[in-house]
Every structure is written in structure tokens, then in C-alpha cells.
Design an enzyme around this catalytic site. Structure first.
Site, mmCIF file in Angstrom:
data_model
loop_
_atom_site.group_PDB
_atom_site.id
_atom_site.type_symbol
_atom_site.label_atom_id
_atom_site.label_comp_id
_atom_site.label_asym_id
_atom_site.label_seq_id
_atom_site.Cartn_x
_atom_site.Cartn_y
_atom_site.Cartn_z
ATOM 1 N N CYS B 370 -1.705 2.535 -0.866
ATOM 2 C CA CYS B 370 -1.927 3.362 0.320
ATOM 3 C C CYS B 370 -2.876 4.459 -0.135
ATOM 4 O O CYS B 370 -3.964 4.144 -0.600
ATOM 5 C CB CYS B 370 -0.616 3.879 0.879
ATOM 6 N N ASP B 375 4.442 6.130 -1.673
ATOM 7 C CA ASP B 375 5.321 6.106 -0.498
ATOM 8 C C ASP B 375 5.304 4.726 0.169
ATOM 9 O O ASP B 375 6.148 3.902 -0.077
ATOM 10 C CB ASP B 375 4.882 7.177 0.509
ATOM 11 N N ARG B 416 9.905 14.870 -1.484
ATOM 12 C CA ARG B 416 10.211 14.263 -0.188
ATOM 13 C C ARG B 416 11.558 14.735 0.343
ATOM 14 O O ARG B 416 11.758 14.854 1.552
ATOM 15 C CB ARG B 416 10.223 12.730 -0.304
#
Lengths: 529, 607
Positions: B370, B375, B416
Site C-alpha cells: 500500500c 496496514d 494505531r
């Protein structure tokens, strides 16, 4: 009548059958009076596919050049496609299917021809009867009796010959009460709660009409139900506005002044057309896989199906609460008393009564509360979600019941003795069946056609050893407690096993459930050995 | 030694205490809290718990260095709360000394696990000050120079969860190294990439200096490395971060050659690169120096998977909380649910993983990235591995999967989740791991016999994602864990789980080693995980939960008995049975309702 006059082309070679979950196959198509039969000859051997024509809800034909395609939409929500060479053959086949799938003469239907080798027509038909139920329930004998006032169906054409009523109400009074209730459906006992002696009665609406007629016998009957207790509840499955409006057409409700000990509770439940339209919308949404961002949840909500599930379960919960928690007897009715009335009385019994939750108990419950109580299966299940025919009496009330039972089953995975497979089987059988159980609209019609002598009983067939195994819940652990369902929207789920039945995923889950069943049975056997 | 407090109960809010235990309430309040070894009382106080489902409940709150505990003093409204401080994201004062109205003065606590708590106190004499200060201090220890509870606890377990995952062993299980892939220790001091683990698997033909040059062209030096290899067809899942293409469209020959080495390793004609992001986001990343692989990568195809970023996911879950807590938006439940898009995101993540798994099982190697590759990339690689490799569907294998793809590869748990940090509005926070566990739950629902573990394991993992009682989900990466001697000084969550395995086992588990699971990622087949997201609502208490759990435990015992007898039979019967010891009973007749023509075979991929 000869079926053959509707069959101009009985056999077609080189037909391609496309059905969900299977690769297309090529073979011979054959139309008989009751079936569509397809056999393919693959190298691995012949495979046959058999479909009751009665199961077909709608067909579409499309011609291109010298061949044609027939799309068959079934009442069990399966969609099939036949590619047929030769225009004329295709038209003939389509015509036969269209005609033969819609024959509405019950005595010509397949159950009268179905003769499985392991069932005998001599066997006793059905699982229970009013008399049998009464004789088993000794607690009833003080205050209740079996009346055969309806033995020739003249008092109430949609009731069975024998019903249970208060002991001190004699047959002549019953006849008068019947005249004061729509369709003659006078209040009868459908459930006796052993824990506290309270009962559920059901009937159709009273007929006070615009000038508020009274019927002393009707009032006496209900008074006799109370037997000295201070009050009872009437759950009317219409809104109070609907009930009031019904007076204009001769119907109405039990007014406070005439029935002072009875408290009316109105819970509006949709039936008839609204329900049928909801089913059509839902099935349309389920089948529409055209777009990924298709707002599936909104469509599901707009179909209102789950809302109807919720209403049915919460009204049944209310009924059970009145009986079990409040300790009062309840009379249930809507207008005709053949649809939502049966729906909630059935669900309430499942909630309260552990006997109804075994496989046999559940089938007996359906027999009593739906088949014998006169749910007009033939009218309600004439068509399902695909038919383009103008709606008449169709309404998926029984399907709604099965969905509600599935929700109970999902919320109480141990409490019910039967499996999801049973509910799926019943959902199919109600619309198209080899058996006579769901034929006709009433006991009287079945009696007139000799259904009990000339067809086999589905419920009996479902209790044969192999079927019994298959339809039992391997995790079943009977509980004496009431099972109060959660009716919040987030607790209710789409019954994917039915509505998305012909998808790979549902097939996976069906297989997994079967695997679990076999596993548990196997462990049990060895542990006991 | 197992802990004295049952973990499962420790997070059950509003537990209505059965009438039998009401007697005990009359005893000294709070005397029945069993504290964990190392747990210490900080303060207790009389408060009103403003329960959203009942009227205000009078009782006492106890704060320790691990938990917030509340018990009602009135035996008639038996309400109990037991919340690890780690689950708290925000503590605020509600009302002022002059606020009017009953119970308007107190504390408002927002939790990370889909609930809020409110306590009202007496207005006289700043009664909340000490409670607020101490709670604030201990709920956010890192903001106050205090250690996380995982470093304080003295819990001991029979099993050592830190030994569950050993990278070399896991590679060996996959058949690595082999003649195409080698193990490198180039990162042993975290010098190549400070957010990667020390042990990496890379193409056999790549040299260490190649890796360094590739690292220069990948965001945060997260170079393409192997996550999983298909034993039969040798296709691999490789993970990395985005290439640093930038606005000017920079190229890097080494990176291009390196990806081609990956392709070559099993003679794939075309290497598929899955960019988890939506196309537009990938383009936008060029502005900040990132980007995606362009046409210069010959023999590679690039596919965007349209999964949104951490901010979108955070907002989506926030919307979901809005419609389920404290009360469920019932009147338009389904369309409200739809408007949160939570299930749609789940669908996109799952369908991305399905594409990866499908590609690999048909023999093509894939690269997944990504932006930073910690993530969405972790979601995609771990979910596709779960579909491809039945080992990860066992209780221990699943722990390995999480340790490997999430923890060791630097999913930034600390950022997170925000462990011990007071900055509740931190834009780095996002429920990416929750979303992953949700996807796993969807899979367990669709394949009820394919997973050795049960729903309780998933709930337990999510509870301890926040609790800070175990070291497992602390810190952002391995280098930070080493620096803080995590494995020496804290206990692993898997110690707890593996010391009480029977709590987490699915009795219906049927191992099928070769089977690839393809869940259906259509909205029609996904459902909201009500038993997680709406579990604080007392109306939603799973019906008959405990009898069901009880029954499943009995079935587990029955199954063990069965397996034992089967073994005895096999021993006495000298010819070994061909049947796998764990396989279910012989398949009896097919369903009577389906015609014989309706047969269906599982999707099997020989491994």
C-alpha cells in the site's frame, strides 16, 4: 382430463440445462404430466434431474434463429435455463410447462400419483388429532370438552370436525357463536399452558357490524374461558383503526362494554398482498448481483421482510408474555383468523412449550395449527415471488412463519430439536410437494378429495428413520424454559439459507452443517460403545 | 498458574449478577475483586454510574494500576463494570462545580472498545479532582512517565507464549530456504529497515547490496520480502511498501530487476503487483514522493484494490459506534448500517485478499503493498495466507500468523491503538487490526468447520489488543520491542491462551490440509459482528450464551473421547487406518431432499 393433450412435444434431444451450482450439461428433456425430467449422458454415467412442474413459478422464453431458451423460475427460488434446439419444440415445451404448472385441480396433482415404496396408504394419516390431543391432556378434562358440532363442516367450513371448547358451552350455543364470527370460526382452544392452566384461544373477528350487534353466546363462551379469573387478553392482529373500520363491512371487535373482562391489545400485522409484495421485492434484491455498490442493505430494508419477521416475533412474544408471565388467557384473532392468527399462536407455543420444540412436536404443531386449523395453503402458495400472474389470494404467511422459526433456531441453537434443513424442506413442500399434506385449503376440501386415503402424509415421511436423522438438530438439548427471542433489528438476520439458497456459499454452509451433524452422531456412537 | 480473574469476564460490562450471588454483595464492597499479581489499588470512591440502560446506579468505583472496577451498592440493581485502563481513550470532566441538575457533575470516559462510561459525583468539595487526576495518570501511563501494566504484572503461566513464533522455524515449515529463496540476516541490527524483523526471505539470486539499493527506493526501506510460498507451485506472496517514484517519475533499475527476480523464481510469466489503495490515492502519493510501479516494470501487471486508508476506516468505525452505542438506531437499522460503510470496507479487504489467494493458488507470484506496507498490506497478506494455508487456521498457527504478518512486520500497534497515550485525537489511530479480526470472524462464519479456534479467541484477542496486560500488542516494531526488552519483561497473550486452550477450541474443527478457503465477499453474505460491536448492550446479550459454551465444551470432551477410542481401535487393529485421526465420521448418505444429481466438490488445491 388427459395430461397428454397439453404435451405436444414430450421429448427433446440435445437440450442444454443450466442450473445454479452446476456446470451446464447437455442431454434429453422430457415433459410428463407432473414433471420435467432431464437426463444427460456424460462419460461418467447418466445423471437425471427431476423437477415438479408445480414448483415452477414463471417461465420466460426467448427465441433466436432456429432455437430457443426457456428460463424457469421456481417457487423454491431456483432459476434454471434450458437451451432447446428447434423453435417449434421450444414453443411446445414452453406451452406445456406454462399449462401444466398452473393446473389448479387438486385431485390431478402429483400427490395422488406419488407411491413411494416405503410408505403405505394403509398407514394412519397424520400425527395428531383433536381427540388424541385431548385424551393426552388430562388437565383439560375438568373444564374443556371435545365438540364435534362441526363433524359435517356445516358450522365452520374451514375448521376440522372436532375442536376443543369450554365444557359448559354446548353445541347449540357454538352454532350461534359461529354465526357471530367470520367464516364461522368460533373461539377454540389451541394451547393449554400446563404451568398455570391458562390457554390460548383463536377465532376470526366477531361480526357486530355498524350497528354493534351483540351475541350473548359469544360473550358467554369467552366468559367461560376465563373461569372466574379476573381478566383475559384479546390480541387483535389489526390496528385499532382497522378493527374499527371493519365494522363498516360487517366485522368488528369485542367492545369493552360487552366483554368487560377482556382487554384488547392491537398489533398491526401485515398479511395478504403487502406480504407477497415484500417477498417479491426481497427476492428481486437477492437475485440482483449486477452491481457491487448496489445498496444491498437499503434494498433489504425497503423490502420490509425483516420488519414483518420482527412484528410477528414481537407479537408472538407479547402473546407468550400474557400467558406465561402475566398469567392470563388470551384470545387471538385478526379478521379471518387463518393467517397472522395462526402465525403468532404457533410462535408463542414454540416460545413457551418445550414439547413443540422436538422434531415430532414441531411437525404436530404445524399439523394442528396450520393444516387442520385451515390455513388456505392452496390459495396462499399458488404462486411465489417470480410469477407475473395477477395476485389473488397469494401470501407467504407460512414462509414468514418458517423464517421466524429459523430466527428462533439461530438465537437458541440448542433448544430446537430440528435442523435448518427441515425448515428449508417445508418451505419447498408448501409450494410443490409429492405429498398431500399441504393440498387444498381446509380439512373439508381434503376430506372431499380423499387426500387422507389417496396421498401420503409429508409429516409421516419426515419421521422415517433416515429423514429423522437428517432433520434432527445434533446439538439439541431440550430445555423446560421459555425461549424469549430478541426482536431487535440487529438480532434478526436474513434467512440466507433460504433466500440465497442457490449460491455456492449457502451450499458450503449446508454441507458444513451436515458435516457437524455426522460428526456429533459419530462421536456419540463411539463414546457409547 | 492461571490468573485468578477470568479474562473473559474481566471485560464483561454491566454483568447482571445472579440472585444467588447477591448475598455476597452485602459483604464489604469491592472485597471480592481479585487483583492480578502486581496489581495495586490506587483509589476508591462512592459514585453514581450513569448507566445508559438503567437509571443512575449508586456504587463504588475502584481504580487500580490495571483496571477501573465498579460495583453497585444496592443489591437490587446489581451492576458491575470491570474495564482495563488500557481500553480508555479519553477521560473528561463533565459539568462544573456550579452545574445544575442531578448527576450533572462527574467524569465522562470514552473507551476504545465501543463504549462510554459516565460517573457522577457529589459537587461539594471538588470531590472528583483526585479521582480524575489519578485516573488520568494511570489510564495514560506513558504520558506521565509511568510504565504500562504489562511491565508491572507478576502473572505466571505454564506456557510461554513468546516461543510460539520462531521465524526460522516458520520458514522451514514453508520449505525455506530452497534453491530460489534464501534467508538473510542483513537486518539483524535493524540497519536496513528499522520497522522490519531481523530475519527476511529474499530471492536467492539477489545480493545483499541489491537489497540496500532497493531499500533506498522503497518507502521507509521496506523492501519486497517473502511472506509465504506455495509448496506445490512455488508461487509466493511478497510484501513491501510503495516505490519512491515521486512527481518526476523516478526509476530504479535495481528495484525493477529485483521484482523480476521474484517473478523468475517460479517462472511466472507475469508478476502481479496488488496495490491495496484506490488508484487516485496512489497517484496522489506521488506528490509526497511515493507512487506505484509504472510500465517500466516489464513483465509485471499492477492492480489496485480500492481499499481506503486508515482515516476513512477510523471514521467508518466511529459512525458504526454512533449507531450502536449506547442505543441501537433501530428504526432504520439496515440503511443506517449501510451508511457507515463498515461492511463495505470489510468486503473490499476480503475481496482483495481473495484475489491475492486466487492468483497464488493458480501459480502466479504476487507482490502486495500500500503506502508504507504496514496496514492494508498486513491485512491482505495475512488474510490471503489464512485462505491458502490451513496451518494458520489452527489455534497456534493463527498466533503465528499474527506474530508474523502483523507484529514482526511492524504494524504500528502503539500508534494505531495509542497504548497508554493521552492524545485521543491522534490521527495515527485506526482500527485496522480490528477490521482484520472482523474479516477473520466473517470467514469463520462462512466456514464453521475450517477453523480450530472459536469466536471467544477473537474476542479475547481484541480485548487484549487494548488491555496492556500483555506485551503482545505493544510497540510499533521489533526494534522498539528489543530496545525495551519486551519479551524478557512482559508476558505474551499466547501464554494465557495456550494455558487454557480448551476455552478457545471449536469442537467442529475438521482439518483439511489442502483446502483453499474462498469466502464470499458479497454484501449479501457479510453480517455485522453483533457479538463484538454491540456486546455492551444488555438487550443483545447473546441468547443462552453460557449453555451453548457449555454444550460446546461437552462436545469437545466427547470428541476427545472419540479420538482416544479410535486410536485404541487402530492400535488393536494392527493395520493402520487410512483415516486421519481428526477426520469426522464417515459421510453418511447424501441429503434425502436433494436429487442425486446435485453433487458438489470442494475447491481443493493440492499443497
Amino acid at each position: 382430463m388427459e395430461f397428454s393433450e397439453h404435451i405436444k412435444t414430450a421429448n427433446v434431444e440435445d437440450v442444454v440445462l443450466r442450473q445454479p451450482l452446476h456446470p451446464p450439461s447437455r442431454g434429453t428433456l422430457c415433459i410428463t404430466g407432473h414433471h420435467l425430467l432431464f437426463s444427460d449422458r456424460e462419460e461418467t454415467g447418466t445423471r437425471q434431474f427431476l423437477l415438479l412442474l408445480k414448483n415452477i413459478d414463471a417461465i420466460e422464453k426467448r427465441m433466436s434463429g432456429s432455437s430457443g431458451t426457456i428460463t424457469i423460475k421456481c417457487k423454491d427460488l431456483r432459476v434454471l435455463q434450458l437451451d432447446i434446439p428447434g423453435m417449434e419444440q421450444c414453443l411446445n415445451i414452453a406451452h406445456s410447462i406454462e399449462t401444466l404448472s398452473c393446473l389448479d385441480c387438486a385431485s390431478e396433482m402429483y400427490p395422488f400419483f406419488h407411491r413411494p415404496s416405503d410408505l403405505s396408504l394403509q398407514d394412519q394419516w397424520g400425527l395428531s388429532s383433536t381427540e388424541k390431543l385431548y385424551s393426552q391432556m388430562k388437565e383439560l378434562h375438568d373444564r374443556w370438552r371435545v365438540s364435534t358440532v362441526n363433524r359435517d363442516y356445516s358450522v365452520c367450513p374451514s375448521y376440522p370436525p372436532a375442536v376443543i371448547v369450554p365444557k359448559n358451552i354446548d353445541d347449540s350455543m357454538l352454532k350461534k357463536v359461529a354465526k357471530f364470527r367470520q367464516g364461522g370460526r368460533f373461539p377454540v382452544l389451541c394451547y393449554y399452558h400446563r404451568k398455570n392452566g391458562m390457554v390460548i384461544m383463536r377465532s376470526s373477528q366477531p361480526l357486530p357490524g355498524a350497528n354493534r350487534k351483540r351475541c350473548k353466546e359469544d360473550e358467554d363462551l369467552l366468559q367461560a374461558v376465563l373461569d372466574g379469573s379476573d381478566k383475559g387478553y384479546i390480541i387483535d392482529t389489526r390496528s385499532s383503526q382497522q378493527a374499527t373500520q371493519a365494522r363498516m363491512t360487517g366485522g368488528g371487535f369485542e367492545s369493552k362494554s360487552s366483554y368487560s373482562c377482556w382487554k384488547r391489545l392491537h398489533r398491526q400485522m401485515e398479511k395478504g398482498k403487502a406480504l407477497q409484495e415484500s417477498l417479491i421485492k426481497l427476492v428481486e434484491a437477492c437475485g440482483d448481483e449486477s452491481n457491487n455498490m448496489d445498496r444491498w442493505l437499503s434494498k433489504l430494508e425497503n423490502s420490509k421482510w425483516l420488519f414483518y419477521v420482527q412484528t410477528a416475533l414481537s407479537t408472538a412474544g407479547l402473546l407468550a408474555e400474557c400467558v406465561e408471565r402475566d398469567g392470563h388467557s388470551v384470545l387471538v384473532h385478526g379478521s379471518e383468523g387463518k393467517d397472522s392468527t395462526l402465525l403468532i399462536s404457533t410462535l408463542a407455543q414454540l416460545i413457551m412449550d418445550p414439547h413443540c420444540r422436538s422434531l415430532e412436536g414441531f411437525l404436530a404443531l404445524l399439523e394442528r395449527e396450520w393444516v387442520q386449523a385451515g390455513h388456505p395453503f392452496m390459495q396462499r402458495c399458488a404462486h411465489s415471488a417470480f410469477s407475473h400472474a395477477r395476485l389473488q389470494q397469494e401470501s407467504p404467511v407460512f414462509l414468514l412463519l418458517l423464517d421466524c422459526v429459523w430466527q428462533l433456531w439461530r438465537q437458541f441453537p440448542l433448544a430446537l430439536g430440528f435442523s435448518e434443513a427441515l425448515l428449508l424442506r417445508l418451505a419447498t413442500e408448501a409450494y410443490a410437494s409429492d405429498f398431500g399434506t399441504f393440498l387444498c385449503n381446509s380439512h373439508q376440501e381434503r376430506w372431499a378429495l380423499g387426500v387422507m386415503e389417496r396421498t401420503h402424509c409429508l409429516f409421516k415421511a419426515l419421521l422415517r428413520p433416515r429423514e429423522r436423522d437428517y432433520y434432527s438438530n445434533p446439538l439439541y438439548e431440550p430445555t423446560e424454559l421459555a425461549i424469549w427471542p430478541s426482536v431487535h433489528p440487529q438480532s434478526l438476520q436474513l434467512w440466507r439459507g433460504f433466500f440465497l439458497r442457490w449460491t455456492q456459499q449457502s451450499r458450503h454452509l449446508e454441507e458444513a452443517q451436515e458435516e457437524i451433524r455426522n460428526m456429533v452422531i459419530e462421536w456419540g456412537k463411539l463414546a457409547l460403545s | 498458574m492461571a490468573s485468578p480473574v477470568s479474562v473473559y469476564n474481566s471485560n464483561a460490562l454491566d454483568t447482571r449478577i445472579s440472585s444467588t450471588s447477591r448475598e455476597s454483595l452485602k459483604m464489604e464492597l469491592l472485597s471480592d475483586v481479585s487483583l492480578l499479581p502486581g496489581e495495586e489499588r490506587i483509589i476508591d470512591k462512592d459514585v453514581m454510574y450513569m448507566c445508559p440502560y438503567n437509571a443512575a446506579v449508586k456504587g463504588k468505583v475502584l481504580i487500580t494500576n490495571f483496571r477501573l472496577y465498579f460495583k453497585s451498592s444496592d443489591a437490587d440493581v446489581a451492576v458491575m463494570l470491570d474495564v482495563p485502563l488500557g481500553a480508555i481513550s479519553r477521560v473528561e470532566k463533565m459539568g462544573g462545580a456550579s452545574s445544575r441538575g442531578e448527576n450533572s457533575y462527574g467524569l465522562d470516559i470514552t473507551c476504545k472498545d465501543m463504549r462510554n462510561l459516565r460517573f457522577a459525583l457529589k459537587q461539594e468539595g471538588h470531590s472528583r479532582r483526585d479521582l480524575f487526576d489519578l485516573l488520568f495518570r494511570h489510564a495514560f501511563p506513558l504520558s506521565h512517565g509511568l510504565p504500562l501494566f504489562a511491565y508491572v504484572t507478576q502473572e505466571k503461566y505454564e506456557e510461554n507464549g513468546w516461543s510460539v513464533y520462531k521465524p526460522i522455524e516458520e520458514f522451514r515449515r514453508q520449505g525455506l530456504p530452497n534453491n530460489k529463496w534464501r534467508i538473510t540476516f542483513i537486518n539483524k541490527n535493524y540497519e536496513l529497515c528499522d520497522t522490519y524483523p531481523t530475519v527476511l526471505a529474499v530471492p536467492f539470486k539477489s545480493k545483499e547490496e541489491d537489497l540496500r539499493r532497493v531499500a533506498a527506493f522503497r518507502s521507509r526501506a521496506r523492501i519486497p520480502v517473502l511472506s509465504w510460498i506455495h509448496r506445490e507451485n512455488q508461487a509466493v506472496i511478497v510484501r513491501c511498501s510503495q516505490p519512491l517514484v515521486g512527481m518526476s517519475g523516478k526509476r530504479n533499475k535495481d528495484d525493477e530487476r529485483y521484482l523480476d527476480l521474484i517473478r523468475e523464481a517460479n517462472d511466472t510469466t507475469k508478476l502481479t503487483i496488488y496495490d491495496a489503495r484506490p488508484n487516485v490515492n496512489a497517484v496522489a502519493n506521488k506528490a509526497t514522493g511515493g507512487g506505484y510501479e509504472g510500465d517500466e516494470y516489464q513483465n509485471a501487471e499492477l492492480i489496485f484494490l480500492d481499499i481506503q486508508n486508515i482515516h476513512v476506516m477510523r471514521e467508518s468505525l466511529k459512525k458504526l459506534k454512533d449507531i450502536v452505542y449506547p442505543n441501537v438506531e433501530e428504526s432504520h437499522w439496515l440503511s443506517s448500517l449501510e451508511s457507515t460503510h463498515w461492511l463495505e470496507h470489510i468486503k473490499l479487504v476480503l475481496s482483495g485478499a481473495i484475489q491475492v489467494a486466487d492468483k497464488v493458488s493458480s501459480g502466479n507470484s504476487v507482490v502486495v503493498h500500500c503506502s508504507d506496507g504496514w496496514d492494508r498490506t498486513a491485512q491482505l497478506t495475512s488474510l490471503s495466507m489464512l485462505m491458502l494455508d490451513s496451518h494458520y487456521r489452527t489455534l497456534r498457527g493463527f498466533q503465528v500468523l499474527i506474530e508474523k504478518e502483523w507484529i514482526s512486520f511492524g504494524h504500528k500497534f502503539a500508534s494505531r491503538i495509542g497504548h497508554g497515550d493521552k492524545n485521543h485525537a491522534d490521527q495515527d489511530r485506526s482500527p485496522i487490526f480490528v477490521q482484520f479480526i472482523d474479516c477473520v470472524w466473517q470467514m469463520t462464519k462462512q466456514f464453521p468447520t475450517a477453523f480450530e479456534f472459536n469466536e471467544r479467541l477473537l474476542l479475547t484477542i481484541l480485548d487484549h489488543l487494548y488491555s496492556c496486560r500483555f506485551g503482545t500488542f505493544l510497540y510499533n516494531c521489533e526494534s522498539a520491542r528489543d530496545q525495551h526488552e519486551l519479551r524478557l519483561k512482559t508476558v505474551s497473550l499466547w501464554s494465557l491462551v495456550n494455558s487454557k486452550m480448551e476455552n478457545y477450541l471449536n469442537p467442529f474443527y475438521t482439518p483439511e490440509s489442502g483446502r483453499v478457503l474462498y469466502p464470499v465477499a458479497s454484501m449479501r453474505h457479510l453480517e455485522l459482528w453483533v457479538t463484538y460491536y454491540i456486546r455492551w448492550n444488555p438487550r443483545m446479550r447473546q441468547q443462552q450464551q453460557s449453555p451453548v459454551e457449555q454444550r460446546y465444551k461437552e462436545l469437545l470432551a466427547l470428541r476427545d473421547e472419540y479420538l482416544k477410542k479410535l486410536e485404541e481401535l487402530q492400535l488393536s487393529d494392527s493395520s493402520p487406518s487410512p483415516r486421519h485421526a481428526n477426520s469426522p465420521g464417515p459421510n453418511t448418505s447424501p441429503s434425502p431432499s436433494s436429487p442425486p444429481s446435485q453433487q458438489y466438490t470442494h475447491l481443493h488445491t493440492p499443497l
